[in-house]
Scaffold this motif. Structure first.
Motif, mmCIF file in Angstrom:
data_model
loop_
_atom_site.group_PDB
_atom_site.id
_atom_site.type_symbol
_atom_site.label_atom_id
_atom_site.label_comp_id
_atom_site.label_asym_id
_atom_site.label_seq_id
_atom_site.Cartn_x
_atom_site.Cartn_y
_atom_site.Cartn_z
ATOM 1 N N GLY A 192 -1.788 9.585 -9.876
ATOM 2 C CA GLY A 192 -2.596 8.396 -9.689
ATOM 3 C C GLY A 192 -2.900 7.631 -10.965
ATOM 4 O O GLY A 192 -2.903 6.389 -10.960
ATOM 5 N N GLU A 235 -13.806 4.760 -10.090
ATOM 6 C CA GLU A 235 -12.949 5.352 -9.075
ATOM 7 C C GLU A 235 -12.846 4.424 -7.864
ATOM 8 O O GLU A 235 -13.847 3.934 -7.343
ATOM 9 C CB GLU A 235 -13.483 6.716 -8.637
ATOM 10 N N HIS A 236 -11.631 4.178 -7.420
ATOM 11 C CA HIS A 236 -11.415 3.329 -6.259
ATOM 12 C C HIS A 236 -10.015 3.565 -5.715
ATOM 13 O O HIS A 236 -9.196 4.229 -6.353
ATOM 14 C CB HIS A 236 -11.600 1.848 -6.616
ATOM 15 N N ASP A 237 -9.749 3.019 -4.553
ATOM 16 C CA ASP A 237 -8.448 3.138 -3.902
ATOM 17 C C ASP A 237 -7.530 2.051 -4.452
ATOM 18 O O ASP A 237 -7.581 0.901 -4.023
ATOM 19 C CB ASP A 237 -8.629 2.986 -2.389
ATOM 20 N N GLU A 281 2.283 7.097 -6.557
ATOM 21 C CA GLU A 281 1.303 8.104 -6.970
ATOM 22 C C GLU A 281 1.826 9.512 -6.726
ATOM 23 O O GLU A 281 1.573 10.438 -7.517
ATOM 24 C CB GLU A 281 -0.007 7.906 -6.203
ATOM 25 N N VAL A 284 0.833 -1.207 0.000
ATOM 26 C CA VAL A 284 0.000 0.000 0.000
ATOM 27 C C VAL A 284 0.866 1.254 0.000
ATOM 28 O O VAL A 284 0.652 2.180 -0.808
ATOM 29 C CB VAL A 284 -0.944 -0.006 1.213
ATOM 30 N N ASP A 341 -15.406 -1.473 -1.763
ATOM 31 C CA ASP A 341 -14.712 -0.870 -0.627
ATOM 32 C C ASP A 341 -15.115 -1.485 0.708
ATOM 33 O O ASP A 341 -14.609 -1.068 1.751
ATOM 34 C CB ASP A 341 -14.942 0.651 -0.599
ATOM 35 N N ALA A 350 -5.142 0.386 -1.863
ATOM 36 C CA ALA A 350 -5.817 -0.547 -0.959
ATOM 37 C C ALA A 350 -6.120 -1.867 -1.660
ATOM 38 O O ALA A 350 -5.955 -2.942 -1.070
ATOM 39 C CB ALA A 350 -7.106 0.077 -0.434
ATOM 40 N N ARG A 351 -6.540 -1.801 -2.913
ATOM 41 C CA ARG A 351 -6.837 -3.042 -3.628
ATOM 42 C C ARG A 351 -5.575 -3.857 -3.887
ATOM 43 O O ARG A 351 -5.602 -5.084 -3.816
ATOM 44 C CB ARG A 351 -7.562 -2.738 -4.943
ATOM 45 N N GLY A 360 -11.289 -0.610 3.924
ATOM 46 C CA GLY A 360 -11.752 -0.028 2.670
ATOM 47 C C GLY A 360 -11.635 -0.976 1.495
ATOM 48 O O GLY A 360 -11.519 -0.533 0.351
ATOM 49 N N THR A 361 -11.646 -2.289 1.765
ATOM 50 C CA THR A 361 -11.596 -3.274 0.684
ATOM 51 C C THR A 361 -12.641 -4.359 0.931
ATOM 52 O O THR A 361 -12.983 -4.665 2.080
ATOM 53 C CB THR A 361 -10.215 -3.947 0.575
ATOM 54 N N LEU A 411 1.248 4.317 -2.878
ATOM 55 C CA LEU A 411 0.965 5.716 -2.558
ATOM 56 C C LEU A 411 2.178 6.596 -2.873
ATOM 57 O O LEU A 411 2.022 7.722 -3.388
ATOM 58 C CB LEU A 411 0.582 5.842 -1.085
#
Length: 406
Positions: free
Chosen positions: A65, A281-283, A60, A53, A98, A286-287, A236-237, A57
């Protein structure tokens, strides 16, 4: 792997030292380390999860992103592939989300309902599921009815068989309740529901990652799950599984340009598989972390982990009842890694806080979370201990001693 030789068994065990070294929250064996017994809430991730993770980040922050996500297209696709391997499904039948609640609701609200239709929920169903069922019933004219529990506390299969008819459109099954160690007979209940053509949605929020799940064997139409609990992924997953025919036919209540394609001024075309239930749109970080968590579990050998969790929970279920004023509140005939209990004269919240002062993490499950079951049993709250495979037996005994001292 190593072999454990007990008086009555020979069981394959995990390398606990290696797993603990992989888990920053319990990397040392001394009393300064927190005894973590809340994997039913949000578990301690292995180092590879947090590293994955954080690395994304940071990427990014370097290239933005969009570019960072494009660089990981293959890894992002692999997340779905590895979840599919864990539950014996096709990747095309999975939608990433999420949370388990989001996945559950995305399917539940998409099933057509009309006045007179019946929704059945488990007697130990979770508050979020019950609230959604009541809301849809109010909007559509359908009814919501709880499935009775048998004398052991699990779903009463005979009562369910007597309840179902052609008006039952949807059955919400809870695999493992949040408030105790019960494992419901999901496969048998699903067969009964299917005998009248009802759809079955299995809430696997508390079972994924701690017991074996084979969606083909279970036969359920849909399954919702989270990443943050027994899978040891990031918050959040989550994900939604849909039976292939539903993944290709059921229309979600909400769509965007990922779940569908704008094919003409007044037309759109749904994605051909379960990704129709995803949003663009998603994280991404996190995925990717969820993928790392599932890979870690697959590399350890899921059944090895499941057995280790079950053995630790059994250790607590054997030790806690020997303590004065302590009552284990687990019901059912099959038990999971969640151990619930109360201490006479000490409120569950006070138990949690007094254990926290000694570096021991447990949580409390309140009646409002599983209203029907807790009301029937006259329990306003229970303390919940949920040991994962990284918890050592000395830590379990430290916890038992601390409860005894209460």
């Amino acid at each position: 792997m190593k072999q454990f030789h007990g008086p009555d068994r020979v069981a394959t065990m995990l390398d606990n030292d290696l797993i603990r070294a992989d888990t920053p929250g319990c990397a040392r064996d001394d009393e300064s380390v927190t005894v973590f017994l809340d994997s039913a809430g949000s578990s301690l991730p292995p180092r590879i999860v947090t590293d994955t993770v954080i690395a994304h980040l940071l990427r990014e922050s370097q290239v933005g992103g969009y570019r960072a996500a494009t660089e990981r297209l293959d890894d992002r696709a692999r997340v779905r592939t590895e979840i599919a391997a864990l539950i014996n499904a096709a990747p095309s039948t999975l939608a990433l989300s999420d949370s388990a609640s989001r996945s559950w609701a995305d399917f539940f609200y998409s099933v057509p309902l009309s006045a007179g239709d019946r929704i059945l929920i488990s007697g130990s169903d979770y508050a979020s599921n019950a609230i959604a069922a009541l809301q849809r019933a109010r909007a559509t004219g359908a009814s919501v009815e709880p499935i009775p529990s048998d004398s052991s506390g699990q779903i009463d299969l005979e009562a369910l068989r007597a309840m179902v008819d052609e008006r039952v459109k949807l059955v919400s099954l809870l695999h493992v309740p949040t408030n105790g160690g019960l494992i419901n007979p999901a496969r048998e209940a699903t067969q009964i529901a299917h005998s009248v053509g009802a759809l079955v949605l299995l809430d696997a929020c508390q079972s994924i990652g701690q017991i074996s799940i084979d969606v083909t064997e279970l036969g359920v139409d849909a399954l919702s799950a989270t990443g943050r609990k027994w899978l040891r992924g990031p918050r959040g997953t989550g994900f939604l599984y849909l039976r292939r025919e539903l993944a290709e036919s059921l229309e979600p209540t909400r769509l965007d340009l990922h779940g569908a394609r704008w094919s003409g001024p007044d037309r759109y075309q749904l994605a051909e598989d379960a990704t129709r239930f995803e949003f663009w749109e998603h994280d991404v970080a996190a995925r990717l972390g969820l993928g790392a968590a599932v890979r870690y579990l697959l590399d350890l050998g899921p059944q090895n982990v499941f057995d280790a969790i079950a053995e630790r929970a059994a250790h607590l279920r054997a030790a806690l009842p020997k303590l004065p004023r302590v009552t284990v509140r687990d019901i059912g005939t099959r038990h999971s890694g969640i151990v619930s209990f109360t201490v006479d004269g000490v409120e569950p919240m006070a138990v949690r806080e007094r254990l926290a002062e000694q570096g021991i993490t447990v949580t409390v499950s309140h009646a409002s979370s599983t209203l029907l079951d807790m009301t029937d049993r006259g329990l306003p709250a229970v303390v919940r201990a949920s040991p994962h495979c990284f918890v050592s037996y000395p830590e379990l005994d430290r916890f038992v001693a601390a409860v005894a001292a209460l």
